[in-house]
Design a protein around this motif. Sequence first.
Motif, PDB file in Angstrom:
ATOM      1  N   ARG A  46       1.048  -1.329   0.228  1.00  0.00           N
ATOM      2  CA  ARG A  46       0.032  -0.175  -0.051  1.00  0.00           C
ATOM      3  C   ARG A  46       0.987   1.283   0.040  1.00  0.00           C
ATOM      4  NH1 ARG A  46      -5.308  -0.776   1.191  1.00  0.00           N
ATOM      5  NH2 ARG A  46      -5.621   1.310   2.080  1.00  0.00           N
ATOM      6  N   ILE A  62      -4.792  -2.911  -3.300  1.00  0.00           N
ATOM      7  CA  ILE A  62      -6.101  -3.702  -2.778  1.00  0.00           C
ATOM      8  C   ILE A  62      -6.169  -4.851  -2.573  1.00  0.00           C
ATOM      9  CG2 ILE A  62      -8.715  -3.589  -3.202  1.00  0.00           C
ATOM     10  CD1 ILE A  62      -8.519  -1.197  -4.844  1.00  0.00           C
ATOM     11  N   CYS A  63      -6.161  -5.290  -1.255  1.00  0.00           N
ATOM     12  CA  CYS A  63      -6.087  -6.721  -1.003  1.00  0.00           C
ATOM     13  C   CYS A  63      -7.550  -7.297  -1.005  1.00  0.00           C
ATOM     14  CB  CYS A  63      -5.464  -7.075   0.334  1.00  0.00           C
ATOM     15  SG  CYS A  63      -5.149  -8.700   0.608  1.00  0.00           S
ATOM     16  N   ASP A 103     -11.904  -4.234  -0.357  1.00  0.00           N
ATOM     17  CA  ASP A 103     -10.497  -4.154  -0.172  1.00  0.00           C
ATOM     18  C   ASP A 103     -10.852  -4.707   1.456  1.00  0.00           C
ATOM     19  OD1 ASP A 103      -8.088  -3.660   0.837  1.00  0.00           O
ATOM     20  OD2 ASP A 103      -8.010  -1.280   0.400  1.00  0.00           O
ATOM     21  N   TRP A 105      -8.137  -4.579   3.683  1.00  0.00           N
ATOM     22  CA  TRP A 105      -7.463  -3.981   4.717  1.00  0.00           C
ATOM     23  C   TRP A 105      -7.847  -3.772   5.766  1.00  0.00           C
ATOM     24  CZ3 TRP A 105      -2.744  -3.280   6.141  1.00  0.00           C
ATOM     25  CH2 TRP A 105      -2.470  -2.003   7.009  1.00  0.00           C
TER      26      TRP A 105
END
Length: 111
Positions: A46, A62-63, A103, A105
């Motif tokens: 990121r 973006i995970c 996402d 995150w």
Amino acid sequence: MSFVSEFKLNSVMERGGSIYIMTNFLRTTLYVGVTSDLLVRIVEHRSGKYSNSFTSRYNLTICVFHKMFPNIEEAIAREKQVKKWRREKKDELIFQMNPEWKDLWNNIKEW
């Protein structure tokens, strides 16, 4: 292998590992990775820590997928499998865990 090297290797293996998939805002490019510390690795992606990396060049911040394994060897083996898959199969893997491709995150950073 020295005792210290063997100890460090065993410590990493005992911690387990994770595979993860990063994408960009438009969800057009995917990156499959493996790590023993998912939180730190996602922060690195990121922040663009490695400016010449694939994820930095394609703005993959973006995970959208992650899965933990009891040891790093299993995570590495799975990463190698998933990397060989066609895009459609990777999309299905993501969809099964994260149908809206959100996402992840916010979930990961709370660990």
